[in-house]
Write a protein that holds these residues in place. Structure first.
Motif, PDB file in Angstrom:
ATOM      1  N   PHE A   5       4.313  -3.289   0.905  1.00  0.00           N
ATOM      2  CA  PHE A   5       4.766  -3.494   2.295  1.00  0.00           C
ATOM      3  C   PHE A   5       4.883  -4.986   2.624  1.00  0.00           C
ATOM      4  O   PHE A   5       5.806  -5.399   3.337  1.00  0.00           O
ATOM      5  N   VAL A   6       3.951  -5.790   2.096  1.00  0.00           N
ATOM      6  CA  VAL A   6       4.022  -7.234   2.310  1.00  0.00           C
ATOM      7  C   VAL A   6       5.235  -7.818   1.600  1.00  0.00           C
ATOM      8  O   VAL A   6       5.965  -8.651   2.153  1.00  0.00           O
ATOM      9  N   ALA A   7       5.477  -7.363   0.362  1.00  0.00           N
ATOM     10  CA  ALA A   7       6.623  -7.866  -0.404  1.00  0.00           C
ATOM     11  C   ALA A   7       7.946  -7.517   0.274  1.00  0.00           C
ATOM     12  O   ALA A   7       8.902  -8.288   0.219  1.00  0.00           O
ATOM     13  N   LEU A   8       7.990  -6.363   0.935  1.00  0.00           N
ATOM     14  CA  LEU A   8       9.215  -5.930   1.619  1.00  0.00           C
ATOM     15  C   LEU A   8       9.337  -6.525   3.014  1.00  0.00           C
ATOM     16  O   LEU A   8      10.355  -6.329   3.690  1.00  0.00           O
ATOM     17  N   GLY A   9       8.297  -7.223   3.455  1.00  0.00           N
ATOM     18  CA  GLY A   9       8.333  -7.827   4.773  1.00  0.00           C
ATOM     19  C   GLY A   9       7.998  -6.881   5.905  1.00  0.00           C
ATOM     20  O   GLY A   9       8.199  -7.200   7.084  1.00  0.00           O
ATOM     21  N   TRP A  10       7.464  -5.703   5.579  1.00  0.00           N
ATOM     22  CA  TRP A  10       7.121  -4.724   6.615  1.00  0.00           C
ATOM     23  C   TRP A  10       5.814  -5.079   7.312  1.00  0.00           C
ATOM     24  O   TRP A  10       5.605  -4.705   8.464  1.00  0.00           O
ATOM     25  N   LEU A  11       4.916  -5.772   6.605  1.00  0.00           N
ATOM     26  CA  LEU A  11       3.636  -6.192   7.164  1.00  0.00           C
ATOM     27  C   LEU A  11       3.354  -7.630   6.740  1.00  0.00           C
ATOM     28  O   LEU A  11       3.898  -8.119   5.739  1.00  0.00           O
ATOM     29  N   THR A  12       2.496  -8.303   7.473  1.00  0.00           N
ATOM     30  CA  THR A  12       2.001  -9.607   7.051  1.00  0.00           C
ATOM     31  C   THR A  12       0.501  -9.491   6.817  1.00  0.00           C
ATOM     32  O   THR A  12      -0.163  -8.621   7.393  1.00  0.00           O
ATOM     33  N   THR A  13      -0.029 -10.376   5.999  1.00  0.00           N
ATOM     34  CA  THR A  13      -1.454 -10.298   5.667  1.00  0.00           C
ATOM     35  C   THR A  13      -2.354 -10.612   6.864  1.00  0.00           C
ATOM     36  O   THR A  13      -3.543 -10.321   6.831  1.00  0.00           O
ATOM     37  N   LYS A  14      -1.768 -11.184   7.920  1.00  0.00           N
ATOM     38  CA  LYS A  14      -2.564 -11.515   9.106  1.00  0.00           C
ATOM     39  C   LYS A  14      -2.463 -10.459  10.197  1.00  0.00           C
ATOM     40  O   LYS A  14      -3.134 -10.572  11.228  1.00  0.00           O
ATOM     41  N   SER A  15      -1.632  -9.443   9.987  1.00  0.00           N
ATOM     42  CA  SER A  15      -1.485  -8.401  10.999  1.00  0.00           C
ATOM     43  C   SER A  15      -2.724  -7.513  11.032  1.00  0.00           C
ATOM     44  O   SER A  15      -3.412  -7.312  10.018  1.00  0.00           O
ATOM     45  N   GLY A  16      -3.002  -6.944  12.207  1.00  0.00           N
ATOM     46  CA  GLY A  16      -4.167  -6.084  12.347  1.00  0.00           C
ATOM     47  C   GLY A  16      -4.079  -4.838  11.485  1.00  0.00           C
ATOM     48  O   GLY A  16      -5.082  -4.401  10.901  1.00  0.00           O
ATOM     49  N   ALA A  17      -2.872  -4.242  11.414  1.00  0.00           N
ATOM     50  CA  ALA A  17      -2.693  -3.032  10.613  1.00  0.00           C
ATOM     51  C   ALA A  17      -3.013  -3.301   9.147  1.00  0.00           C
ATOM     52  O   ALA A  17      -3.707  -2.515   8.480  1.00  0.00           O
ATOM     53  N   TYR A  18      -2.517  -4.441   8.631  1.00  0.00           N
ATOM     54  CA  TYR A  18      -2.779  -4.791   7.230  1.00  0.00           C
ATOM     55  C   TYR A  18      -4.276  -4.971   6.992  1.00  0.00           C
ATOM     56  O   TYR A  18      -4.834  -4.467   6.021  1.00  0.00           O
ATOM     57  N   GLN A  19      -4.939  -5.716   7.877  1.00  0.00           N
ATOM     58  CA  GLN A  19      -6.353  -6.015   7.671  1.00  0.00           C
ATOM     59  C   GLN A  19      -7.224  -4.759   7.730  1.00  0.00           C
ATOM     60  O   GLN A  19      -8.176  -4.620   6.965  1.00  0.00           O
ATOM     61  N   ILE A  20      -6.890  -3.842   8.629  1.00  0.00           N
ATOM     62  CA  ILE A  20      -7.667  -2.596   8.722  1.00  0.00           C
ATOM     63  C   ILE A  20      -7.472  -1.748   7.478  1.00  0.00           C
ATOM     64  O   ILE A  20      -8.432  -1.243   6.878  1.00  0.00           O
ATOM     65  N   TRP A  21      -6.210  -1.564   7.079  1.00  0.00           N
ATOM     66  CA  TRP A  21      -5.940  -0.751   5.890  1.00  0.00           C
ATOM     67  C   TRP A  21      -6.471  -1.412   4.623  1.00  0.00           C
ATOM     68  O   TRP A  21      -6.960  -0.746   3.717  1.00  0.00           O
TER      69      TRP A  21
END
Length: 628
Positions: A132-148
């Motif tokens: 998802f990060v590689a595709l640009g759907w999420l960033t490593t600083k987003s809340g969704a990314y950090q929780i998952w």
């Protein structure tokens, strides 16, 4: 499927609950440590509806069920009181009989199996987040990314705690003390001190700064040492204070001992394992890929694949990646391809159905039903899949693909392979799957197997099935046989023949449903569903196979007149056994059975006629075999 009934049958056929030392299950198998394997009726278990096969490996008696294994284990555990059995401390005797390798494999499989599914899910989640990060759907600083990411990575970060719990259960020591020991290794303050490379002292004894988060070997070694010390403390303290003082002194002793000696030793062992694997892989990655791709499923069959799990986990912990997992996915997918080849080629309805479902399960990483139910059973597809796996593995290995997280080798693991060598993994998977399918379709069946699937006797009209003489000789009524079970027709209606020949031939076209190890009996299911039993002699099971030679295998297709068994009737008679051959229809209630009026059984002569009870104007059997 009545899973409770299946569990009850398995429990009875392994020798009852008193014959079970311990039992657990993995993704597809019931795994038993039996006190006496000779009490288990393997043939009977393999013939149960819902059982794929039985495997004896690594000191375990394994009943392969498939994806429904948990549904069978739960009622079995309840009936056998497995929780009580598993908690006993005095049942280690059987393990001492195993060799060191079998005991080690049994330990590793028992430690990792309980949370293997959760570990695979956490690994896939980490891979998906990287995608998802590689595709640009999420960033490593987003809340969704950090929780998952916390949900996925937290499992591996605190892995020593999970390992402590399952290892302590296997070694039958206090699980909660083991967990407390593991939490010591990953305690935030100590982790921070280690990260800053500070050196602690324990009464002037230096503690080597070592990172234990996500580690495997140190905690396993620590729990093993604990299993040695705990019984000693139990003997020292009276029973009235044992529950408090044994855990107290275990922590007092084990915490510093682990941090000063056991932990660093385990970390060093892990480093040596990782370095060794890396050295072999880096020397010839394509060759390593070919060997693993070819032989991984062989390792699975013998149960030794569990020895690779700590190595792969340690690679990820120490190196941040593992080079083996992508290759193993190729080996798994090659078996799926072979199963698809069987599905496309086979004309046997049951095999086609099993092969079709096995394709899906193998693609998801569960290969046991595919191996034992399809490819290994037919032999050639398994070999061809191994060849396809070797070629695909060489491609994946040559591209130096890596897995960033541990999960089951399957298509679901693809996100964890992102990065260096990802394209080589994709190519290797495609090659292995396509090659496995094509090779199996073209070369996976012998001429005999092809003939058996195409030239079998056609199904006769009006529900009528005719059986020919299985052996030449003198025909006698079944009621005259000198065996009460057969004479009373408790096994079903049929006919008996006093043989003058030494070869049993198939009286009907169908599938061999049972091949008894002693060779004295063969079961066949005809195309119309008649269950035919050919029993050679009376009480000849006591010969343990002497004077018998079986010519067919279970699940093999047979045509009318195919040779099934060769036996030495003269030698059997001299040994004091009656050689009368019984031809029995074991599902008699489904048929009206008519026996020939002839007293001599000649070659290719019609001897029994079966008419389905569902047909109109057919007299119902009322206790006597009808003679024409």
């Amino acid at each position: 499927m009545d899973y409770k009934a299946l569990a009850e049958n398995i429990l009875n056929d392994v020798g009852g609950k008193d014959n079970i030392d311990t039992a657990w299950h993995c993704a597809t198998r019931l795994r038993f440590k039996l006190k006496n394997e000779k009490l288990a009726d393997t043939q009977k278990i393999e013939n149960l509806d819902g059982v794929v096969t039985v495997v004896k490996s690594a000191g375990q008696y394994q009943v392969v069920i498939g994806n429904a294994v948990a549904k069978v284990f739960d009622p079995l555990a309840e009936m056998a009181d497995l929780e009580n059995t598993d908690s006993q401390n005095d049942d280690k005797k059987i393990e001492t009989k195993d060799n060191l390798l079998n005991r080690f494999i049994s330990f590793i499989s028992s430690v990792f199996t309980p949370f293997l599914g959760a570990m695979a899910g956490a690994g896939i989640l980490k891979g998906l987040l990287a995608l998802f990060v590689a595709l640009g759907w999420l960033t490593t600083k987003s809340g969704a990314y950090q929780i998952w990411y916390a949900a996925g990575d937290g499992f591996f970060y605190f892995l020593p705690i999970l390992l402590a719990f399952t290892a302590a259960k296997k070694l039958k020591v206090n699980q909660f003390v083991a967990v407390a020991l593991a939490t010591t290794l990953v305690y935030p303050t100590l982790v921070a001190i280690t990260a800053s490379s500070q050196t602690m002292n324990f009464f002037n004894i230096p503690v080597v700064p070592t990172t234990y988060t996500s580690s495997v070997v140190p905690i396993l070694l620590a729990v093993w040492v604990m299993s040695v010390i705990e019984p000693i403390l139990d003997k020292i303290f009276p029973e009235s204070i044992r529950n408090i003082f044994t855990p107290l002194f275990l922590l007092i002793i084990m915490a510093p001992l682990t941090l000063i000696v056991v932990g660093p030793l385990g970390a060093s062992i892990g480093a040596i394992l990782s370095s060794g694997v890396s050295a072999i892989y880096n020397f010839a990655p394509a060759l390593a890929g070919a060997l693993l791709g070819a032989f991984w499923q062989v390792f699975v069959i013998f149960g030794v694949h569990w020895t690779f799990v700590p190595v792969m986990m340690n690679n990820i912990s120490r190196l941040g990646y593992d080079p083996l997992l992508p290759i193993l996915s190729v080996a798994v997918i090659s078996q799926a391809g072979a199963a698809l080849g069987v599905f496309l080629k086979s004309k046997d309805t049951k095999m086609k159905s099993l092969a079709g479902s096995s394709v899906a399960t193998a693609l998801l990483g569960i290969t046991e039903p595919t191996i034992y139910g399809v490819t290994l059973k037919l032999k050639r597809p398994f070999i061809l899949a191994s060849i396809a796996g070797a070629i695909g593995g060489a491609i994946a290995g040559g591209g130096q693909a890596h897995a960033s997280s541990f999960t089951l080798p399957s298509l679901l693991a693809l996100p964890t392979y992102l990065g260096k060598g990802f394209i080589s993994v994709i190519i290797g998977l495609v090659v292995a799957f396509v090659l496995g399918t094509v090779l199996t379709y073209l070369f996976g069946f012998s001429k005999l197997e092809n003939n058996n699937t195409t030239t079998a006797e056609p199904v006769q009209k009006d529900g009528v099935q005719q059986l020919i003489t299985p052996v030449t000789g003198t025909i006698i009524p079944l009621k005259n046989v000198k065996d009460e079970v057969f004479a009373s027709e408790a096994m079903g209606q049929g006919v008996a023949i006093v043989p003058n020949d030494n070869t049993i031939k198939s009286p009907v076209a169908g599938t061999v449903s049972a091949v008894y190890p002693t060779g004295h009996a063969i079961g066949i299911i005809s195309q119309l569903g008649a269950e035919v039993l050919i029993h050679i002699g009376i009480d000849t099971v006591e010969l343990n196979g002497q004077f018998f030679k079986t010519l067919v295998q279970q699940n093999q297709k047979v045509s009318v007149g195919d040779s099934l068994v060769e036996f030495d009737r003269e030698a059997i008679s001299e040994a004091g056994f009656d050689t009368t051959v019984m031809l029995i229809i074991t599902n008699t209630p489904n048929y009206n059975v008519v026996v020939t009026e002839n007293t001599l059984a000649t070659a290719d002569e019609q001897i029994l006629t079966l008419t389905s009870r569902q047909e109109e104007n057919v007299p119902v059997y009322k206790g006597e075999v009808q003679h024409v």
